[in-house]
Design an enzyme around this catalytic site. Structure first.
Site, PDB file in Angstrom:
ATOM      1  N   GLY A   1     -10.584  -6.697 -16.407  1.00 24.92           N
ATOM      2  CA  GLY A   1     -11.217  -6.925 -15.020  1.00 24.92           C
ATOM      3  C   GLY A   1      -9.968  -7.813 -14.153  1.00 24.92           C
ATOM      4  O   GLY A   1      -9.458  -8.974 -15.081  1.00 24.92           O
TER       5      GLY A   1
ATOM      6  N   ARG B   1      -0.765  -6.290 -19.516  1.00 23.08           N
ATOM      7  CA  ARG B   1      -1.284  -4.896 -18.506  1.00 23.08           C
ATOM      8  C   ARG B   1      -0.575  -5.088 -17.129  1.00 23.08           C
ATOM      9  O   ARG B   1      -0.303  -6.059 -16.417  1.00 23.08           O
ATOM     10  CB  ARG B   1      -2.600  -5.291 -18.478  1.00 23.08           C
ATOM     11  CG  ARG B   1      -3.524  -5.230 -19.858  1.00 23.08           C
ATOM     12  CD  ARG B   1      -5.070  -4.870 -19.462  1.00 23.08           C
ATOM     13  NE  ARG B   1      -5.086  -3.613 -19.103  1.00 23.08           N
ATOM     14  CZ  ARG B   1      -6.409  -3.033 -18.888  1.00 23.08           C
ATOM     15  NH1 ARG B   1      -7.455  -4.024 -18.572  1.00 23.08           N
ATOM     16  NH2 ARG B   1      -6.641  -1.797 -18.203  1.00 23.08           N
TER      17      ARG B   1
ATOM     18  N   GLN C   1     -16.949   0.875 -19.058  1.00 24.66           N
ATOM     19  CA  GLN C   1     -17.143  -0.309 -18.924  1.00 24.66           C
ATOM     20  C   GLN C   1     -18.709  -0.363 -17.821  1.00 24.66           C
ATOM     21  O   GLN C   1     -19.393  -1.527 -18.051  1.00 24.66           O
ATOM     22  CB  GLN C   1     -16.022  -0.988 -17.797  1.00 24.66           C
ATOM     23  CG  GLN C   1     -14.764  -1.172 -18.224  1.00 24.66           C
ATOM     24  CD  GLN C   1     -13.729   0.153 -18.408  1.00 24.66           C
ATOM     25  OE1 GLN C   1     -14.269   1.007 -18.452  1.00 24.66           O
ATOM     26  NE2 GLN C   1     -12.571  -0.162 -18.425  1.00 24.66           N
TER      27      GLN C   1
ATOM     28  N   ASP D   1      -7.600  -3.338  -8.666  1.00 22.84           N
ATOM     29  CA  ASP D   1      -6.937  -3.934  -9.572  1.00 22.84           C
ATOM     30  C   ASP D   1      -5.533  -4.558  -8.559  1.00 22.84           C
ATOM     31  O   ASP D   1      -4.791  -5.299  -8.983  1.00 22.84           O
ATOM     32  CB  ASP D   1      -6.338  -3.265 -10.780  1.00 22.84           C
ATOM     33  CG  ASP D   1      -7.648  -2.989 -11.664  1.00 22.84           C
ATOM     34  OD1 ASP D   1      -8.459  -2.396 -11.302  1.00 22.84           O
ATOM     35  OD2 ASP D   1      -7.736  -3.995 -12.441  1.00 22.84           O
TER      36      ASP D   1
ATOM     37  N   ASN E   1      -7.444   1.309  -8.602  1.00 27.19           N
ATOM     38  CA  ASN E   1      -8.611   0.872  -9.153  1.00 27.19           C
ATOM     39  C   ASN E   1      -9.069   2.156 -10.431  1.00 27.19           C
ATOM     40  O   ASN E   1      -8.337   3.050 -10.532  1.00 27.19           O
ATOM     41  CB  ASN E   1      -9.859   0.738  -8.489  1.00 27.19           C
ATOM     42  CG  ASN E   1     -11.336   0.272  -9.032  1.00 27.19           C
ATOM     43  OD1 ASN E   1     -10.955  -0.986  -9.521  1.00 27.19           O
ATOM     44  ND2 ASN E   1     -12.088   0.792  -8.980  1.00 27.19           N
TER      45      ASN E   1
HETATM   46  O1  MRU Z   1      -9.412  -1.480 -17.253  1.00 30.72           O
HETATM   47  P1  MRU Z   1     -10.275  -2.547 -16.640  1.00 30.72           P
HETATM   48  O2  MRU Z   1     -11.527  -2.532 -17.303  1.00 30.72           O
HETATM   49  O3  MRU Z   1      -9.341  -3.879 -16.958  1.00 30.72           O
HETATM   50  O4  MRU Z   1     -10.334  -2.300 -15.094  1.00 30.72           O
HETATM   51  C1  MRU Z   1     -11.075  -3.136 -14.636  1.00 30.72           C
HETATM   52  C2  MRU Z   1     -11.321  -2.448 -13.103  1.00 30.72           C
HETATM   53  O5  MRU Z   1     -11.028  -1.318 -12.558  1.00 30.72           O
HETATM   54  C3  MRU Z   1     -12.471  -3.191 -12.164  1.00 30.72           C
HETATM   55  O6  MRU Z   1     -13.033  -2.420 -11.577  1.00 30.72           O
HETATM   56  C4  MRU Z   1     -11.354  -4.066 -11.371  1.00 30.72           C
HETATM   57  O7  MRU Z   1     -10.452  -4.954 -12.046  1.00 30.72           O
HETATM   58  C5  MRU Z   1     -11.905  -4.788 -10.398  1.00 30.72           C
HETATM   59  S1  MRU Z   1     -12.286  -6.268 -10.779  1.00 30.72           S
HETATM   60  C6  MRU Z   1     -13.401  -7.204 -10.308  1.00 30.72           C
END
Ligand code: MRU
Length: 366
Positions: free
Chosen positions: A49, A91, A198, A239, A249
């Site tokens: 996130g 990342r 998720q 993101d 995203n």
């Molecule tokens: O790969 P992830 O689980 O880190 O991706 C996260 C997302 O896409 C969330 O929706 C994004 O970070 C928005 S955060 C509050």
């Protein structure tokens, strides 16, 4: 019930993280005591996130300061620069990570600190401030967003954007929590969000704990729900947001936004200003992370595809800004033209960071 703790915090010279890979089965908080371990925790999605990754990066920089043997400022700055490179590489898509490590680096380079201990303390205080600000930002963002949502609305949500994806409260889920706090009777369709699930593992867990009415759906059900009038708004986090409002995203977001447009359903992205990257003119410049094949070929360790099958696994997609009704930030709701409204929100957020620093008494050299 598990204790209420932040997703990211500092304890005994360690970066403490809720291990999100183990939820909803187990609630485990683990400490990480080197920069390399923190970077690996981000890469392996112990923490995930965008805002949570940002706060983790900030604490990673504080950890770099405390674990560095440097006895003079220049050597410490060298170690911090090295740490920033290691953390930023963990990342690539969420800009909050490099935003937070850059903010820590800037503080280290410009703060008046009579001793090395003072400098280390100032860095930890800045990481704490980033974490505290994140919670306050999400609450403001949540309440700006709640004003857009009608009582009785059915919302479609993708991935996880809640307390786990931030330091606490959440971005898009923060809007949903704010609606609930205001007594609005909302219902959430929770996309499972393949391949890492998720939505099924984290968002469903968070919403059930909060007592918010919801149904978990297979990702493929979203189009049917929209076409049959069962969705009043689509809401997700991001993101990275480019200067023109294009949004990166979790993979699958683009498809939702296009189907929502086809069905005249509003689409909202909810982001802190730290997710806005004005250095990139549009979404085509945003790096898209590719992750391992095992995320697609397995579910909870069980193999679901033939051995050796070729896999392509982009973790994010770009939703062009024309599909977005608005971008909700802590500085208010941004409407098209996004190149102007996002610039205003970013400037207001940056001014607030400076004001907070001034109030905390952090002194910068000119
Ligand atoms: O790969 P992830 O689980 O880190 O991706 C996260 C997302 O896409 C969330 O929706 C994004 O970070 C928005 S955060 C509050």
């Amino acid at each position: 019930m598990e204790p209420k703790v932040r997703s990211v915090f500092w304890e005994n010279r360690q970066v403490m993280l809720i291990d999100q890979r183990l939820l909803p089965g187990q609630f485990v908080v683990t400490g990480f005591d080197t920069v390399e371990k923190v970077a690996a925790a981000i890469g392996e999605m112990v923490v995930r996130g965008a805002p949570a990754i940002g706060a983790t990066g900030a604490y990673g920089m504080a950890l770099a300061a405390y674990t560095s043997p440097a006895t003079d400022r220049n050597s410490l700055l060298c170690d911090l620069r090295r740490a920033k490179t290691v953390l930023d590489a963990a990342r690539p898509t969420a800009v909050n990570l490099s935003w937070a490590t850059a903010r820590m680096m800037e503080l280290a380079e410009h703060t008046v600190a009579p001793t090395m201990d003072d400098l280390r303390s100032a860095l930890l205080a800045e990481a704490d401030a980033i974490a505290d600000e994140d919670v306050a930002i999400n609450r403001r963002l949540g309440f700006h967003g709640a004003a857009l949502i009608a009582d009785g609305a059915n919302l479609l949500h993708h991935c996880n954007t809640g307390a786990l994806a931030t330091v606490d409260f959440g971005t898009a889920l923060g809007v949903i929590y704010a609606c609930a706090e205001q007594g609005k009777r909302i219902h959430v369709w929770v996309d499972e969000t393949r391949p890492r699930l998720q939505g099924a593992r984290l968002t469903a867990w968070e919403l059930m704990r909060a007592g918010i009415p919801m149904h978990l759906i297979a990702d493929n059900a979203a189009g049917h729900l929209m076409r049959t009038g069962q969705v009043d708004a689509v809401i997700f986090g991001a993101d990275r947001v480019a200067a023109n409002g294009d949004v990166a995203n979790k993979i699958g977001t683009y498809k939702l936004a296009v189907v929502a447009r086809e069905n005249n359903i509003p689409v909202y992205a909810a982001v802190p200003a730290s997710t806005i990257d004005l250095s990139l003119p549009d979404g085509d410049q945003i790096p898209i992370e590719e992750r391992g094949a095992e995320e697609v070929t397995t579910i909870d360790g069980a193999v679901i595809a033939p051995a050796g099958v070729p896999v392509y696994n982009p973790a994010f997609d770009i939703t062009p800004h024309r599909y977005l009704t608005a971008i909700i930030t802590e500085e208010g709701v941004c409407y098209p033209p996004f190149d102007q409204s996002l610039r205003r929100a970013k400037a207001a957020a940056e001014a607030r960071v400076q004001e907070n620093r001034w109030q905390r008494g952090t002194v910068s050299e000119v």
